[in-house]
Design an enzyme around this catalytic site. Structure first.
Site, PDB file in Angstrom:
ATOM      1  N   ASN A   4      -1.166  -9.062   9.228  1.00 20.33           N
ATOM      2  CA  ASN A   4      -2.030  -8.462  10.248  1.00 20.33           C
ATOM      3  C   ASN A   4      -3.393  -9.121  10.106  1.00 20.33           C
ATOM      4  O   ASN A   4      -4.156  -8.798   9.206  1.00 20.33           O
ATOM      5  CB  ASN A   4      -2.144  -6.948  10.017  1.00 20.33           C
ATOM      6  CG  ASN A   4      -3.155  -6.320  10.967  1.00 20.33           C
ATOM      7  OD1 ASN A   4      -3.513  -6.921  11.972  1.00 20.33           O
ATOM      8  ND2 ASN A   4      -3.599  -5.118  10.642  1.00 20.33           N
ATOM      9  N   TRP A   5      -3.646 -10.062  11.005  1.00 20.36           N
ATOM     10  CA  TRP A   5      -4.916 -10.805  10.897  1.00 20.36           C
ATOM     11  C   TRP A   5      -6.124  -9.985  11.341  1.00 20.36           C
ATOM     12  O   TRP A   5      -7.256 -10.399  11.155  1.00 20.36           O
ATOM     13  CB  TRP A   5      -4.847 -12.073  11.745  1.00 20.36           C
ATOM     14  CG  TRP A   5      -4.021 -13.157  11.136  1.00 20.36           C
ATOM     15  CD1 TRP A   5      -3.458 -13.175   9.897  1.00 20.36           C
ATOM     16  CD2 TRP A   5      -3.667 -14.406  11.744  1.00 20.36           C
ATOM     17  NE1 TRP A   5      -2.776 -14.352   9.695  1.00 20.36           N
ATOM     18  CE2 TRP A   5      -2.891 -15.125  10.808  1.00 20.36           C
ATOM     19  CE3 TRP A   5      -3.925 -14.997  12.983  1.00 20.36           C
ATOM     20  CZ2 TRP A   5      -2.371 -16.397  11.080  1.00 20.36           C
ATOM     21  CZ3 TRP A   5      -3.416 -16.250  13.248  1.00 20.36           C
ATOM     22  CH2 TRP A   5      -2.648 -16.951  12.300  1.00 20.36           C
ATOM     23  N   LYS A   6      -5.878  -8.861  11.991  1.00 22.71           N
ATOM     24  CA  LYS A   6      -6.982  -8.055  12.533  1.00 22.71           C
ATOM     25  C   LYS A   6      -7.873  -8.942  13.418  1.00 22.71           C
ATOM     26  O   LYS A   6      -7.355  -9.830  14.080  1.00 22.71           O
ATOM     27  CB  LYS A   6      -7.785  -7.394  11.403  1.00 22.71           C
ATOM     28  CG  LYS A   6      -6.900  -6.739  10.356  1.00 22.71           C
ATOM     29  CD  LYS A   6      -7.651  -5.828   9.448  1.00 22.71           C
ATOM     30  CE  LYS A   6      -6.748  -5.383   8.323  1.00 22.71           C
ATOM     31  NZ  LYS A   6      -7.219  -4.215   7.634  1.00 22.71           N
ATOM     32  N   HIS A  89      -2.061   1.560  14.128  1.00 21.37           N
ATOM     33  CA  HIS A  89      -2.764   1.158  12.896  1.00 21.37           C
ATOM     34  C   HIS A  89      -3.929   2.131  12.659  1.00 21.37           C
ATOM     35  O   HIS A  89      -4.559   2.588  13.613  1.00 21.37           O
ATOM     36  CB  HIS A  89      -3.281  -0.281  13.028  1.00 21.37           C
ATOM     37  CG  HIS A  89      -3.764  -0.838  11.725  1.00 21.37           C
ATOM     38  ND1 HIS A  89      -5.006  -0.527  11.210  1.00 21.37           N
ATOM     39  CD2 HIS A  89      -3.168  -1.645  10.826  1.00 21.37           C
ATOM     40  CE1 HIS A  89      -5.146  -1.143  10.043  1.00 21.37           C
ATOM     41  NE2 HIS A  89      -4.042  -1.822   9.781  1.00 21.37           N
ATOM     42  N   GLU A  91      -6.851   1.720  11.769  1.00 23.41           N
ATOM     43  CA  GLU A  91      -8.136   1.304  12.353  1.00 23.41           C
ATOM     44  C   GLU A  91      -8.186   1.638  13.839  1.00 23.41           C
ATOM     45  O   GLU A  91      -9.241   1.959  14.374  1.00 23.41           O
ATOM     46  CB  GLU A  91      -8.370  -0.200  12.099  1.00 23.41           C
ATOM     47  CG  GLU A  91      -8.703  -0.455  10.633  1.00 23.41           C
ATOM     48  CD  GLU A  91      -8.313  -1.829  10.122  1.00 23.41           C
ATOM     49  OE1 GLU A  91      -8.057  -2.737  10.943  1.00 23.41           O
ATOM     50  OE2 GLU A  91      -8.250  -1.999   8.891  1.00 23.41           O
ATOM     51  N   GLU A 161       1.104   3.163   5.367  1.00 27.82           N
ATOM     52  CA  GLU A 161      -0.178   2.587   4.967  1.00 27.82           C
ATOM     53  C   GLU A 161      -1.164   3.694   4.610  1.00 27.82           C
ATOM     54  O   GLU A 161      -1.827   4.247   5.501  1.00 27.82           O
ATOM     55  CB  GLU A 161      -0.763   1.760   6.111  1.00 27.82           C
ATOM     56  CG  GLU A 161       0.095   0.590   6.532  1.00 27.82           C
ATOM     57  CD  GLU A 161      -0.753  -0.538   7.068  1.00 27.82           C
ATOM     58  OE1 GLU A 161      -0.637  -1.659   6.542  1.00 27.82           O
ATOM     59  OE2 GLU A 161      -1.542  -0.325   7.991  1.00 27.82           O
ATOM     60  N   GLY A 167      -7.730  -2.432   3.046  1.00 28.09           N
ATOM     61  CA  GLY A 167      -8.959  -3.213   3.024  1.00 28.09           C
ATOM     62  C   GLY A 167      -9.931  -2.789   1.939  1.00 28.09           C
ATOM     63  O   GLY A 167     -11.089  -3.200   1.937  1.00 28.09           O
ATOM     64  N   SER A 207      -3.820  -3.281   0.707  1.00 23.95           N
ATOM     65  CA  SER A 207      -4.255  -4.198  -0.364  1.00 23.95           C
ATOM     66  C   SER A 207      -3.085  -4.834  -1.121  1.00 23.95           C
ATOM     67  O   SER A 207      -3.164  -5.028  -2.342  1.00 23.95           O
ATOM     68  CB  SER A 207      -5.215  -3.489  -1.316  1.00 23.95           C
ATOM     69  OG  SER A 207      -6.357  -3.026  -0.597  1.00 23.95           O
ATOM     70  N   GLY A 228      -3.105  -7.244   5.414  1.00 25.36           N
ATOM     71  CA  GLY A 228      -4.299  -7.717   6.099  1.00 25.36           C
ATOM     72  C   GLY A 228      -4.948  -8.861   5.347  1.00 25.36           C
ATOM     73  O   GLY A 228      -4.579 -10.030   5.500  1.00 25.36           O
ATOM     74  N   GLY A 229      -5.904  -8.526   4.492  1.00 28.13           N
ATOM     75  CA  GLY A 229      -6.730  -9.531   3.806  1.00 28.13           C
ATOM     76  C   GLY A 229      -5.967 -10.692   3.193  1.00 28.13           C
ATOM     77  O   GLY A 229      -6.310 -11.867   3.404  1.00 28.13           O
TER      78      GLY A 229
HETATM   79  C1  PEP Z   1      -3.545  -3.680   7.156  1.00 29.39           C
HETATM   80  O1  PEP Z   1      -4.429  -4.121   7.887  1.00 29.39           O
HETATM   81  O2  PEP Z   1      -2.545  -3.163   7.675  1.00 29.39           O
HETATM   82  C2  PEP Z   1      -3.703  -3.783   5.704  1.00 29.39           C
HETATM   83  C3  PEP Z   1      -2.788  -3.271   4.925  1.00 29.39           C
HETATM   84  O3  PEP Z   1      -4.833  -4.420   5.287  1.00 29.39           O
HETATM   85  P1  PEP Z   1      -5.120  -4.892   3.756  1.00 29.39           P
HETATM   86  O4  PEP Z   1      -3.917  -5.625   3.274  1.00 29.39           O
HETATM   87  O5  PEP Z   1      -6.315  -5.791   3.870  1.00 29.39           O
HETATM   88  O6  PEP Z   1      -5.375  -3.666   2.953  1.00 29.39           O
END
Ligand code: PEP
Length: 246
Positions: A4-6, A89, A91, A161, A167, A207, A228-229
């Site tokens: 997930n590049w956001k 999501h 966010e 999640e 994040g 994470s 994500g990251g």
């Molecule tokens: C996400 O955006 O779904 C996520 C899990 O982000 P991260 O891996 O950065 O915590």
């Protein structure tokens, strides 16, 4: 394994990523690999995706068209050639007013347009600390999957999640993440049946990174990750994908 590049990567950066991973990705018979990118680069990625990569969007409106300035419809996504779409999501729930009601409409609409929803659910830190994690997960699943048939569940991916782990660098303990994913599966079993629960892909997100992926994906009820990251760098993402092959 889903990236997930956001709201990250310009067109050039997105293309460089695809060129870097395309040849190196393991066969899609061993692991399903998906990159969920900003809408503006989706067509570019679809045109260049290799045999072992699928492309997904990060959100969509549930209507096919209309006066919804700034939104993207399921038909638009479908004609772009993407296969998946992240829905619900945290966010989007937190900053853009996505509710279980609108998420449910999006899930139904995505399935109608042959898009595979990656449905995100999870509890806040406050909810975890007050011991209502299971209640939150159950309530989200019941609301978000209302009206989804057992046959359609074949195309639904669920991402557990915990919001406090997204994040933040704080990963859920593998045993806690597994316990929550097992609970998600048990709710799916109650809503549908044992076969659907067994077949549904339940991912962990929060994470996940190369240093913790092995332990997480080795758990009995964690089928992969939504990341994500650590998905932004090709080398890091390849490590995550390869961890699912082992
Ligand atoms: C996400 O955006 O779904 C996520 C899990 O982000 P991260 O891996 O950065 O915590």
């Amino acid at each position: 394994m889903i990236a997930n590049w956001k709201m990250n990567k310009t067109r050039d950066e997105a293309l460089n990523f695809i060129y870097a991973v395309n040849e190196a990705l393991p066969s899609c018979e061993k692991v399903d690999t998906v990159v969920c990118a900003p809408a503006i680069v989706l067509r570019d990625l679809v045109k260049r995706q290799g045999d072992n990569l699928r492309v997904g969007a990060q959100n969509m409106h549930y209507e096919e068209s209309g006066a919804f300035t700034g939104e993207i419809s399921p038909i638009m996504l479908q004609t772009t050639g993407v296969e998946y779409v992240i829905l619900g999501h945290s966010e989007r729930r937190q900053y853009f007013n996505d509710t279980d009601e609108t998420i449910n409409k999006k899930v139904i609409s995505a399935l109608k347009h042959n898009l595979k929803p990656i449905l995100c659910i999870g509890e806040s830190l406050e909810q975890r600390e007050s011991g209502v994690t299971h209640d939150v997960l159950k309530q989200q699943l019941e609301a978000d999957l209302a009206g989804v048939s057992p046959e359609d569940m074949e195309n639904v991916v669920i991402a557990y999640e915990p919001i406090w782990a997204i994040g933040t660098g704080k990963t859920a303990k593998a045993c806690d993440a597994n316990e929550a994913c097992a609970y998600v599966r048990s709710v799916v079993k109650n809503l549908y049946n044992a076969a659907v629960a067994e077949e549904t892909r339940v991912l962990y997100g929060g994470s996940m990174k190369p240093s913790n992926v092995d332990e997480l994906v080795a758990q009995s009820d964690i089928d992969g990750g939504l990341v994500g990251g650590a998905s932004l760098d090709p080398e890091s993402f390849l490590k995550l994908v390869n961890a699912c092959v082992k």
